[in-house]
Design a protein around this motif. Structure first.
Motif, PDB file in Angstrom:
ATOM      1  N   GLN A 228       0.848  -1.195   0.000  1.00 59.03           N
ATOM      2  CA  GLN A 228       0.000   0.000   0.000  1.00 59.03           C
ATOM      3  C   GLN A 228       0.881   1.241   0.000  1.00 59.03           C
ATOM      4  O   GLN A 228       1.388   1.660   1.044  1.00 59.03           O
ATOM      5  CB  GLN A 228      -0.947  -0.016   1.200  1.00 59.03           C
ATOM      6  N   HIS A 235       0.350  -4.960   3.214  1.00 61.86           N
ATOM      7  CA  HIS A 235      -0.819  -5.571   3.837  1.00 61.86           C
ATOM      8  C   HIS A 235      -0.812  -7.067   3.514  1.00 61.86           C
ATOM      9  O   HIS A 235      -0.835  -7.460   2.353  1.00 61.86           O
ATOM     10  CB  HIS A 235      -2.093  -4.905   3.287  1.00 61.86           C
ATOM     11  N   ARG A 267       4.481 -10.681  12.876  1.00 59.59           N
ATOM     12  CA  ARG A 267       4.659  -9.401  12.175  1.00 59.59           C
ATOM     13  C   ARG A 267       6.093  -8.880  12.350  1.00 59.59           C
ATOM     14  O   ARG A 267       6.717  -8.428  11.400  1.00 59.59           O
ATOM     15  CB  ARG A 267       3.650  -8.370  12.681  1.00 59.59           C
ATOM     16  N   PHE A 279       1.183  -4.736   7.827  1.00 54.95           N
ATOM     17  CA  PHE A 279      -0.103  -4.883   8.508  1.00 54.95           C
ATOM     18  C   PHE A 279      -0.535  -6.322   8.261  1.00 54.95           C
ATOM     19  O   PHE A 279      -0.781  -6.730   7.130  1.00 54.95           O
ATOM     20  CB  PHE A 279      -1.132  -3.892   7.956  1.00 54.95           C
ATOM     21  N   GLU A 281      -3.058  -9.444   8.838  1.00 55.07           N
ATOM     22  CA  GLU A 281      -4.416  -9.820   9.194  1.00 55.07           C
ATOM     23  C   GLU A 281      -4.504 -11.345   9.172  1.00 55.07           C
ATOM     24  O   GLU A 281      -4.240 -11.962   8.152  1.00 55.07           O
ATOM     25  CB  GLU A 281      -5.342  -9.248   8.125  1.00 55.07           C
TER      26      GLU A 281
END
Ligand SMILES: Nc1nc2c(ncn2[C@@H]2O[C@H](COP(=O)(O)OP(=O)(O)OP(=O)(O)O)[C@@H](O)[C@H]2O)c(=O)[nH]1
Ligand SMILES: [Mg+2]
Length: 307
Positions: A228, A235, A267, A279, A281
């Motif tokens: 991004q 991401h 992470r 980031f 998820e």
């Protein structure tokens, strides 16, 4: 034409397979040699599932190390697959490092592996790892007992964790490698794509944070990886696959606390790997009996054809 020393000294290269029972420290050794974490490690047996190559490039040599799943008696299809991977690498390499744990005596597992060596011509070094865990006086008897079992080209005690004697082992390896080309660019440390290492790092954290029943029941799939630009971060969306609902509960934890912790730790490692903010998820999905279904194994990256 100038004929200086540098020109007469030929470049050496070769493939070195690291073989041994589960948990003896094969991946720890690989990471130590490469100086970067490319293979996950844990105190649970059978951590490594796929063949992982680590490349060490020196001024006059290139060593391509192949970390393999620990050799053991297979109990399910995934185990079968892992055994096959370990055995298939034996034939085509220039050298085998047979790694054993200094804390454990010679057992049926070691005998099983030595039997496999008898059918091949490849030279074998015995690497006695974890010497930081034993008294120096205990080392000689271990060496003597192994000498009787097989004619090893070298016997080298090391501590992969602390680094003792690892440099010496590397120079002995260089010694016996044939002249050869530089197979990989000097800055490439592994043949595995980043995507694979990312899922492995997530799996490693889940292994570390959960108890016995979970470790072998999980696989991790990367669903999305997107840079991004506006936020200057990557991401990543990944799914942890488990076999049962109860395991899903454990991975998610109380109010999502376990999954959060897995994500937080993974992470940090992924950011180090990619050199970028991440980031992450994470999702969890139940896929019943995935270890025994070959088609699903393929979906999760266990591709037999590659080996
Ligand atoms: N004390 C000590 N512990 C070590 C050493 N090398 C590895 N270990 C530990 O041994 C455990 C297993 O290490 P791994 O590198 O995952 O072992 P492995 O042989 O790759 O295991 P599998 O992938 O399951 O076959 C980890 O907890 C390591 O920290 C060592 O030299 N000394
Ligand atoms: Mg391993």
């Amino acid at each position: 034409m100038l004929n200086n020393a540098a020109e007469t000294k030929k470049f050496k290269s070769g493939f070195i397979s690291i073989i041994g029972r589960p948990n003896v420290g094969k991946s720890t050794f690989l990471n130590r040699v490469i100086g970067q974490k490319i293979a996950i490690m844990s105190d649970k047996p059978q951590t490594t599932r796929n063949k992982i190559q680590g490349v060490l490039t020196l001024a006059d040599a290139q060593m391509i190390f192949i970390d393999t799943p620990g050799i053991h008696k297979p109990k399910h299809k995934l185990g079968d697959f892992m055994m096959k991977v370990a055995q298939n690498t034996l034939k085509e390499v220039d050298l085998i490092l047979f790694m054993v744990n200094a804390q454990e005596g010679f057992g049926r597992g070691e005998e099983f592996i030595l039997e496999k060596f008898k059918a091949i011509q490849t030279p074998v070094f015995l690497v006695i790892n974890k010497i930081d865990q034993i008294h120096p006086d205990d080392l000689l008897p271990i060496i003597e007992s192994y000498k009787e079992k097989y004619s090893f080209q070298e016997i080298v005690p090391i501590s992969a964790l602390e680094g003792n004697n690892v440099e010496r082992l590397l120079s002995q390896i260089k010694e016996i490698l044939p002249e050869g080309p530089q197979y990989y660019p000097a800055d490439q440390v592994t043949d595995h794509p980043e995507r694979f290492i990312i899922t492995e790092l997530i799996r490693e954290k889940a292994l570390h944070l959960t108890r016995e029943e979970i470790p072998h029941s999980i696989a991790v799939v990367l669903d999305k990886m997107e840079h991004q630009q506006d936020k200057d971060l990557i991401h990543i969306m990944a799914t942890v696959i488990v076999e049962r609902d109860s395991q899903k509960g454990i991975i998610i934890g109380k109010q999502g606390s376990m999954l959060k912790e897995i994500g937080k730790r993974a992470r940090t490692d992924i950011e180090n790997l990619l050199g970028s903010k991440v980031f992450l998820e994470l999702w969890v999905k139940v896929q019943k009996d995935w270890r025994n279904k070959m088609s699903q194994l393929r979906d999760y990256g266990f591709n037999e054809d590659e080996y």
